[in-house]
Scaffold this motif. Structure first.
Motif, PDB file in Angstrom:
ATOM      1  N   PHE A  38       0.837  -1.198   0.000  1.00 26.29           N
ATOM      2  CA  PHE A  38       0.000   0.000   0.000  1.00 26.29           C
ATOM      3  C   PHE A  38       0.874   1.251   0.000  1.00 26.29           C
ATOM      4  O   PHE A  38       0.672   2.173  -0.787  1.00 26.29           O
ATOM      5  CB  PHE A  38      -0.907   0.028   1.240  1.00 26.29           C
ATOM      6  N   SER A  39       1.836   1.278   0.904  1.00 22.98           N
ATOM      7  CA  SER A  39       2.697   2.445   1.052  1.00 22.98           C
ATOM      8  C   SER A  39       3.474   2.733  -0.228  1.00 22.98           C
ATOM      9  O   SER A  39       3.551   3.881  -0.684  1.00 22.98           O
ATOM     10  CB  SER A  39       3.657   2.221   2.227  1.00 22.98           C
ATOM     11  N   GLU A  40       4.045   1.703  -0.819  1.00 20.09           N
ATOM     12  CA  GLU A  40       4.821   1.881  -2.040  1.00 20.09           C
ATOM     13  C   GLU A  40       3.953   2.442  -3.173  1.00 20.09           C
ATOM     14  O   GLU A  40       4.338   3.388  -3.868  1.00 20.09           O
ATOM     15  CB  GLU A  40       5.445   0.549  -2.453  1.00 20.09           C
ATOM     16  N   ILE A  41       2.798   1.861  -3.362  1.00 22.45           N
ATOM     17  CA  ILE A  41       1.913   2.310  -4.445  1.00 22.45           C
ATOM     18  C   ILE A  41       1.405   3.726  -4.178  1.00 22.45           C
ATOM     19  O   ILE A  41       1.387   4.573  -5.079  1.00 22.45           O
ATOM     20  CB  ILE A  41       0.748   1.318  -4.639  1.00 22.45           C
ATOM     21  N   LEU A  42       1.011   4.009  -2.947  1.00 20.80           N
ATOM     22  CA  LEU A  42       0.526   5.353  -2.632  1.00 20.80           C
ATOM     23  C   LEU A  42       1.636   6.393  -2.760  1.00 20.80           C
ATOM     24  O   LEU A  42       1.385   7.518  -3.210  1.00 20.80           O
ATOM     25  CB  LEU A  42      -0.100   5.382  -1.237  1.00 20.80           C
TER      26      LEU A  42
ATOM     27  N   ALA B  58       3.115  11.446  -6.536  1.00 16.53           N
ATOM     28  CA  ALA B  58       3.784  12.276  -7.534  1.00 16.53           C
ATOM     29  C   ALA B  58       2.770  13.080  -8.342  1.00 16.53           C
ATOM     30  O   ALA B  58       3.086  14.150  -8.854  1.00 16.53           O
ATOM     31  CB  ALA B  58       4.641  11.418  -8.460  1.00 16.53           C
ATOM     32  N   THR B  59       1.539  12.563  -8.451  1.00 20.20           N
ATOM     33  CA  THR B  59       0.523  13.251  -9.249  1.00 20.20           C
ATOM     34  C   THR B  59      -0.719  13.641  -8.447  1.00 20.20           C
ATOM     35  O   THR B  59      -1.587  14.333  -8.960  1.00 20.20           O
ATOM     36  CB  THR B  59       0.065  12.366 -10.426  1.00 20.20           C
ATOM     37  N   LYS B  60      -0.827  13.191  -7.212  1.00 22.63           N
ATOM     38  CA  LYS B  60      -1.984  13.493  -6.372  1.00 22.63           C
ATOM     39  C   LYS B  60      -1.489  14.063  -5.049  1.00 22.63           C
ATOM     40  O   LYS B  60      -0.392  13.756  -4.598  1.00 22.63           O
ATOM     41  CB  LYS B  60      -2.792  12.215  -6.076  1.00 22.63           C
ATOM     42  N   ASP B  61      -2.337  14.865  -4.410  1.00 18.12           N
ATOM     43  CA  ASP B  61      -1.975  15.468  -3.133  1.00 18.12           C
ATOM     44  C   ASP B  61      -2.788  14.817  -2.021  1.00 18.12           C
ATOM     45  O   ASP B  61      -3.966  15.118  -1.857  1.00 18.12           O
ATOM     46  CB  ASP B  61      -2.244  16.977  -3.177  1.00 18.12           C
TER      47      ASP B  61
ATOM     48  N   LYS C 202     -11.603   7.174  -7.102  1.00 17.36           N
ATOM     49  CA  LYS C 202     -13.015   7.214  -6.746  1.00 17.36           C
ATOM     50  C   LYS C 202     -13.287   8.079  -5.516  1.00 17.36           C
ATOM     51  O   LYS C 202     -14.247   8.853  -5.494  1.00 17.36           O
ATOM     52  CB  LYS C 202     -13.515   5.788  -6.489  1.00 17.36           C
ATOM     53  N   TYR C 203     -12.465   7.941  -4.480  1.00 13.45           N
ATOM     54  CA  TYR C 203     -12.766   8.592  -3.204  1.00 13.45           C
ATOM     55  C   TYR C 203     -11.953   9.858  -2.944  1.00 13.45           C
ATOM     56  O   TYR C 203     -12.297  10.624  -2.056  1.00 13.45           O
ATOM     57  CB  TYR C 203     -12.581   7.600  -2.048  1.00 13.45           C
ATOM     58  N   LEU C 204     -10.915  10.100  -3.721  1.00 15.04           N
ATOM     59  CA  LEU C 204     -10.132  11.326  -3.579  1.00 15.04           C
ATOM     60  C   LEU C 204      -9.985  12.001  -4.937  1.00 15.04           C
ATOM     61  O   LEU C 204      -8.878  12.285  -5.387  1.00 15.04           O
ATOM     62  CB  LEU C 204      -8.730  11.023  -3.008  1.00 15.04           C
ATOM     63  N   PRO C 205     -11.073  12.274  -5.631  1.00 19.91           N
ATOM     64  CA  PRO C 205     -10.986  12.728  -7.009  1.00 19.91           C
ATOM     65  C   PRO C 205     -10.249  14.053  -7.211  1.00 19.91           C
ATOM     66  O   PRO C 205      -9.692  14.290  -8.258  1.00 19.91           O
ATOM     67  CB  PRO C 205     -12.438  12.841  -7.453  1.00 19.91           C
ATOM     68  N   LYS C 206     -10.233  14.887  -6.201  1.00 19.94           N
ATOM     69  CA  LYS C 206      -9.580  16.194  -6.366  1.00 19.94           C
ATOM     70  C   LYS C 206      -8.242  16.245  -5.643  1.00 19.94           C
ATOM     71  O   LYS C 206      -7.684  17.302  -5.441  1.00 19.94           O
ATOM     72  CB  LYS C 206     -10.498  17.294  -5.848  1.00 19.94           C
ATOM     73  N   ALA C 207      -7.727  15.092  -5.266  1.00 19.73           N
ATOM     74  CA  ALA C 207      -6.450  15.053  -4.541  1.00 19.73           C
ATOM     75  C   ALA C 207      -5.323  15.505  -5.426  1.00 19.73           C
ATOM     76  O   ALA C 207      -5.328  15.343  -6.610  1.00 19.73           O
ATOM     77  CB  ALA C 207      -6.194  13.645  -4.012  1.00 19.73           C
TER      78      ALA C 207
END
Length: 135
Positions: free
Chosen positions: A20-24, A29-32, A130-135
């Protein structure tokens, strides 16, 4: 100042937590967003109680020591302050009885735990989109 989005994960398996940590971290790099992981439902509830910034998504492994995903979900849904937070439970087993019970409590989504890194990546990317669309 706008706070970044926040994901909380309860997962007792260290390998799955690392995945999870690695993928997140790659997605950051593209999401906040901010990500925290703990070992069980009791620790999630402590974070939810103590944390000034509530998460935008809670992901719970179903099979954890001390307090499983369904038990944690039940307590989250009983707290009016937390009721709006999307909660996703994932489990190694696809159990229709568990799914029905969790949906009756108010789970947002139930997923079967992937058995490959690529499967985890697909699941996590889908959850973030889906759950953080504006991140």
């Amino acid at each position: 100042m706008i706070q970044s989005k926040k994901i909380l994960l309860a997962e007792d398996d260290e390998d799955d937590k690392m995945i999870f940590s690695e993928i997140l971290n790659e997605l950051k790099a593209t999401k906040d967003f901010h990500f925290d992981a703990v070992d069980n439902g009791l620790q999630i509830l402590q974070l939810l109680k103590d944390d000034a910034q509530l998460p935008d998504l809670v992901v719970l492994d179903q099979n954890m020591p001390q307090m499983n995903g369904k038990e944690t979900l039940q307590i989250i849904r009983e707290d009016a302050r937390l009721h709006h937070i999307p909660v996703v439970i994932y489990s190694t087993y696809n159990d229709s009885r568990l799914s029905n019970e969790c949906f009756s409590i108010g789970v947002t989504q139930i997923l079967t735990k992937p058995d490959s890194f690529e499967g985890f990546r697909d699941m996590i990317v889908t959850l973030v989109d889906k759950y953080l669309p504006k991140a």
